[in-house]
Design a protein around this motif. Structure first.
Motif, PDB file in Angstrom:
ATOM      1  N   GLU A   1       0.806  -1.223   0.000  1.00  0.00           N
ATOM      2  CA  GLU A   1       0.000   0.000   0.000  1.00  0.00           C
ATOM      3  C   GLU A   1       0.842   1.278   0.000  1.00  0.00           C
ATOM      4  OE1 GLU A   1       0.378  -1.373   4.308  1.00  0.00           O
ATOM      5  OE2 GLU A   1       0.087  -2.320   2.361  1.00  0.00           O
ATOM      6  N   ASN A   2       2.156   1.141   0.076  1.00  0.00           N
ATOM      7  CA  ASN A   2       3.052   2.295   0.103  1.00  0.00           C
ATOM      8  C   ASN A   2       3.354   2.738  -1.334  1.00  0.00           C
ATOM      9  OD1 ASN A   2       5.044   4.199   0.487  1.00  0.00           O
ATOM     10  ND2 ASN A   2       6.195   2.986   1.974  1.00  0.00           N
ATOM     11  N   GLU A   3       2.435   3.494  -1.895  1.00  0.00           N
ATOM     12  CA  GLU A   3       2.557   3.934  -3.291  1.00  0.00           C
ATOM     13  C   GLU A   3       3.781   4.823  -3.518  1.00  0.00           C
ATOM     14  OE1 GLU A   3       0.803   3.210  -6.181  1.00  0.00           O
ATOM     15  OE2 GLU A   3      -0.148   1.641  -4.993  1.00  0.00           O
ATOM     16  N   ALA A   4       4.116   5.649  -2.543  1.00  0.00           N
ATOM     17  CA  ALA A   4       5.271   6.543  -2.696  1.00  0.00           C
ATOM     18  C   ALA A   4       6.544   5.726  -2.879  1.00  0.00           C
ATOM     19  CB  ALA A   4       5.393   7.477  -1.497  1.00  0.00           C
ATOM     20  N   ALA A   5       6.739   4.684  -2.047  1.00  0.00           N
ATOM     21  CA  ALA A   5       7.921   3.835  -2.174  1.00  0.00           C
ATOM     22  C   ALA A   5       7.897   3.091  -3.510  1.00  0.00           C
ATOM     23  CB  ALA A   5       7.995   2.845  -1.014  1.00  0.00           C
ATOM     24  N   LYS A   6       6.758   2.535  -3.859  1.00  0.00           N
ATOM     25  CA  LYS A   6       6.627   1.804  -5.125  1.00  0.00           C
ATOM     26  C   LYS A   6       7.049   2.680  -6.301  1.00  0.00           C
ATOM     27  CE  LYS A   6       3.205  -0.470  -8.057  1.00  0.00           C
ATOM     28  NZ  LYS A   6       1.817  -0.939  -8.164  1.00  0.00           N
ATOM     29  N   ASN A   7       6.531   3.892  -6.355  1.00  0.00           N
ATOM     30  CA  ASN A   7       6.849   4.801  -7.461  1.00  0.00           C
ATOM     31  C   ASN A   7       8.306   5.240  -7.451  1.00  0.00           C
ATOM     32  OD1 ASN A   7       4.215   4.639  -8.404  1.00  0.00           O
ATOM     33  ND2 ASN A   7       3.555   6.385  -7.181  1.00  0.00           N
ATOM     34  N   LEU A   8       8.852   5.475  -6.261  1.00  0.00           N
ATOM     35  CA  LEU A   8      10.261   5.866  -6.162  1.00  0.00           C
ATOM     36  C   LEU A   8      11.157   4.755  -6.689  1.00  0.00           C
ATOM     37  CD1 LEU A   8      12.509   7.793  -5.179  1.00  0.00           C
ATOM     38  CD2 LEU A   8      12.342   6.655  -2.948  1.00  0.00           C
ATOM     39  N   TYR A   9      10.949   3.546  -6.227  1.00  0.00           N
ATOM     40  CA  TYR A   9      11.808   2.442  -6.644  1.00  0.00           C
ATOM     41  C   TYR A   9      11.664   2.164  -8.139  1.00  0.00           C
ATOM     42  CZ  TYR A   9      11.957   1.911  -1.577  1.00  0.00           C
ATOM     43  OH  TYR A   9      12.091   2.156  -0.233  1.00  0.00           O
ATOM     44  N   LYS A  10      10.450   2.238  -8.638  1.00  0.00           N
ATOM     45  CA  LYS A  10      10.217   2.028 -10.070  1.00  0.00           C
ATOM     46  C   LYS A  10      10.964   3.075 -10.894  1.00  0.00           C
ATOM     47  CE  LYS A  10       6.527   1.246 -13.386  1.00  0.00           C
ATOM     48  NZ  LYS A  10       5.087   1.181 -13.621  1.00  0.00           N
ATOM     49  N   SER A  11      10.997   4.316 -10.419  1.00  0.00           N
ATOM     50  CA  SER A  11      11.687   5.386 -11.153  1.00  0.00           C
ATOM     51  C   SER A  11      13.194   5.146 -11.244  1.00  0.00           C
ATOM     52  CB  SER A  11      11.394   6.749 -10.518  1.00  0.00           C
ATOM     53  OG  SER A  11      12.121   6.937  -9.318  1.00  0.00           O
ATOM     54  N   PHE A  12      13.731   4.291 -10.374  1.00  0.00           N
ATOM     55  CA  PHE A  12      15.153   3.959 -10.397  1.00  0.00           C
ATOM     56  C   PHE A  12      15.426   2.627 -11.097  1.00  0.00           C
ATOM     57  CE2 PHE A  12      15.460   7.343  -7.364  1.00  0.00           C
ATOM     58  CZ  PHE A  12      16.747   7.840  -7.516  1.00  0.00           C
ATOM     59  N   GLY A  13      14.414   2.051 -11.719  1.00  0.00           N
ATOM     60  CA  GLY A  13      14.615   0.822 -12.482  1.00  0.00           C
ATOM     61  C   GLY A  13      14.439  -0.458 -11.704  1.00  0.00           C
TER      62      GLY A  13
END
Length: 158
Positions: free
Chosen positions: A128-140
């Protein structure tokens, strides 16, 4: 500019007082617990956890705890890897780009292979931590399909 500094007697109290927002508190263990874990690892493991206070402009804004595992120790894959076990930005400093800058700094540090060669880096987050999900995805980072203690595991090839 983001800097990593060792946690020392001088900054220990400040580090353990860093906090997440109330709704984030279930996402990451406290810094006190993390430092206790790193102490136990120091006494019992071949390679101790790498723990740092995160600073921006001489101000402590967060905490990070990383580790290295051999291919045999890696519970997520069959390669030597690094992992980011804890990563937090204090509630007063969120939304200012420090998380993104600190993750970039952590990956650059990992790429120096401070505890040995590795092929990848792993991190996990609460689904449910969308901020972490999006951050990690942005780094590949990409999802491995694995869960650990209910958290989604993501991997980045180095």
């Amino acid at each position: 500019m983001i800097e990593f500094q060792k946690v020392t007697w001088k900054n220990f109290q400040e580090c353990i007082k860093l906090e997440l927002k109330e709704e984030q508190k279930n996402y990451v263990a406290s810094n006190l617990y993390s430092l206790a874990q790193s102490y136990v690892a120091l006494l019992n493991d071949d390679l101790p956890a790498m723990t740092f206070a995160i600073y921006a402009e001489e101000k402590m804004v967060g905490f990070i705890m990383m580790y290295h595992e051999t291919a045999e120790e890696n519970e997520f894959g069959d390669e030597a890897c690094y992992g980011i076990l804890r990563f937090m930005i204090d509630k007063r400093h969120q939304g200012q780009g420090y998380g993104k800058a600190a993750l970039a700094k952590a990956l650059a540090y990992i790429m120096t292979y401070p505890q040995g060669e590795a092929a990848s880096v792993y991190i996990s987050y609460a689904p449910e931590n969308e901020a972490a999900k999006n951050l990690y995805k942005s780094f590949g980072f990409h999802e491995t399909g694995q869960l650990i203690e209910g958290e989604t595991v993501v991997k980045k090839v180095l």
